[in-house]
Write a protein that holds these residues in place. Structure first.
Motif, PDB file in Angstrom:
ATOM      1  N   GLY A   1      25.533-126.915  12.589  1.00 47.58           N
ATOM      2  CA  GLY A   1      25.928-125.954  13.618  1.00 47.58           C
ATOM      3  C   GLY A   1      25.819-126.531  15.013  1.00 47.58           C
TER       4      GLY A   1
ATOM      5  N   ILE B   1      28.959-120.077  16.608  1.00 46.44           N
ATOM      6  CA  ILE B   1      30.199-120.731  17.036  1.00 46.44           C
ATOM      7  C   ILE B   1      31.204-119.695  17.509  1.00 46.44           C
ATOM      8  CG2 ILE B   1      32.229-122.010  16.224  1.00 46.44           C
ATOM      9  CD1 ILE B   1      29.871-123.835  16.730  1.00 46.44           C
TER      10      ILE B   1
ATOM     11  N   LEU C   1      29.544-124.224   7.810  1.00 50.20           N
ATOM     12  CA  LEU C   1      28.353-123.687   8.468  1.00 50.20           C
ATOM     13  C   LEU C   1      27.788-122.498   7.696  1.00 50.20           C
ATOM     14  CD1 LEU C   1      29.508-123.743  12.195  1.00 50.20           C
ATOM     15  CD2 LEU C   1      28.182-125.460  10.968  1.00 50.20           C
TER      16      LEU C   1
ATOM     17  N   LYS D   1      26.116-129.690  15.764  1.00 51.98           N
ATOM     18  CA  LYS D   1      27.212-130.656  15.913  1.00 51.98           C
ATOM     19  C   LYS D   1      28.520-129.938  16.223  1.00 51.98           C
ATOM     20  CE  LYS D   1      25.174-134.233  13.031  1.00 51.98           C
ATOM     21  NZ  LYS D   1      25.187-134.903  11.722  1.00 51.98           N
ATOM     22  N   GLN D   2      28.761-128.816  15.568  1.00 48.70           N
ATOM     23  CA  GLN D   2      29.974-128.049  15.841  1.00 48.70           C
ATOM     24  C   GLN D   2      29.965-127.537  17.283  1.00 48.70           C
ATOM     25  OE1 GLN D   2      32.183-128.918  13.701  1.00 48.70           O
ATOM     26  NE2 GLN D   2      32.788-126.955  12.867  1.00 48.70           N
ATOM     27  N   ARG D   3      28.816-127.054  17.751  1.00 50.53           N
ATOM     28  CA  ARG D   3      28.727-126.567  19.133  1.00 50.53           C
ATOM     29  C   ARG D   3      28.941-127.713  20.119  1.00 50.53           C
ATOM     30  NH1 ARG D   3      23.733-123.426  17.746  1.00 50.53           N
ATOM     31  NH2 ARG D   3      22.740-124.633  19.353  1.00 50.53           N
TER      32      ARG D   3
ATOM     33  N   ARG E   1      27.951-119.917  11.815  1.00 46.96           N
ATOM     34  CA  ARG E   1      29.311-119.399  12.011  1.00 46.96           C
ATOM     35  C   ARG E   1      29.326-118.398  13.156  1.00 46.96           C
ATOM     36  NH1 ARG E   1      32.436-120.424   7.428  1.00 46.96           N
ATOM     37  NH2 ARG E   1      34.025-118.914   8.008  1.00 46.96           N
TER      38      ARG E   1
ATOM     39  N   PRO F   1      36.811-124.349  13.085  1.00 46.38           N
ATOM     40  CA  PRO F   1      35.588-124.599  13.844  1.00 46.38           C
ATOM     41  C   PRO F   1      34.306-124.143  13.151  1.00 46.38           C
ATOM     42  CG  PRO F   1      36.754-122.735  14.765  1.00 46.38           C
ATOM     43  CD  PRO F   1      37.661-123.346  13.733  1.00 46.38           C
ATOM     44  N   THR F   2      34.405-123.299  12.132  1.00 48.29           N
ATOM     45  CA  THR F   2      33.192-122.825  11.449  1.00 48.29           C
ATOM     46  C   THR F   2      33.040-123.398  10.046  1.00 48.29           C
ATOM     47  OG1 THR F   2      34.306-120.850  10.616  1.00 48.29           O
ATOM     48  CG2 THR F   2      33.208-120.657  12.762  1.00 48.29           C
TER      49      THR F   2
END
Length: 178
Positions: free
Chosen positions: A46, A81, A73, A48-50, A78, A69-70
């Motif tokens: 999470g 994000i 996660l 890393k996604q942010r 999720r 994008p989710t």
């Protein structure tokens, strides 16, 4: 994280002064300021996604295109994000184009849906218009929001409900007249 974003800013032609202002701003927006000095390899999925969202909004774009994008996660990641994306859209009045197979995510964020079936545009409309065609979506192999599934089952069981696609709409319908 700070070094990574600084490097990405330089690749976009930002000066060190511009990057010095932009990096803390985006780290704050995606709630990563407290871990700004940590190495990315220590980040959760999470986080890393942010960080990737932070990279995308570094130059403050008016249009943001996000591909799944989710993906991968957990539910909390999720939600975080989606909140970051929503907050950016509202703060910047930006256009967000998001590719997603998660109809729950789509239902929470979108104002307009384009549904592709193979290489053809199958549907184009508001979430109300698109999710009202739940049977067609299911036939295409796409999912529908879980709350829509529940309301369709309630309707088939004989209850006088209108299928909805968000939890807020479900609560509103179930508590109407109370």
């Amino acid at each position: 994280a700070t070094q990574f974003l600084g490097y990405m800013a330089s690749l976009r032609g930002m000066s060190k002064v511009e990057a010095g202002k932009a990096v803390p701003r985006v780290l704050e927006q995606v709630e990563l300021m407290s871990v700004a000095g940590r190495k990315i390899k220590t980040f959760s999925g999470g986080m890393k996604q942010r960080l990737l969202i932070a990279q995308a909004i570094l130059s403050n774009p008016d249009v943001l295109i996000l591909d799944e994008p989710t993906a991968g996660l957990d539910p909390q990641g999720r939600e975080e994000i989606l909140q970051n994306i929503q907050a950016y859209r509202e703060a910047k009045n930006a256009t967000i184009m998001m590719i997603s197979h998660s109809m729950n995510d789509v239902a929470k964020l979108t104002q307009r849906l384009l549904v592709m079936n193979g290489s053809h545009l199958a549907m184009d409309g508001t979430p109300d218009e698109v999710f009202a065609r739940a049977d067609e979506l299911l036939e295409m192999g796409l999912d529908i929001p879980e709350v829509t599934q529940v309301f369709l089952a309630l309707k088939k069981a004989g209850l006088n409900v209108t299928p909805v696609y968000t939890q807020e709409a479900a609560v509103s319908q179930l508590t109407a007249g109370k």
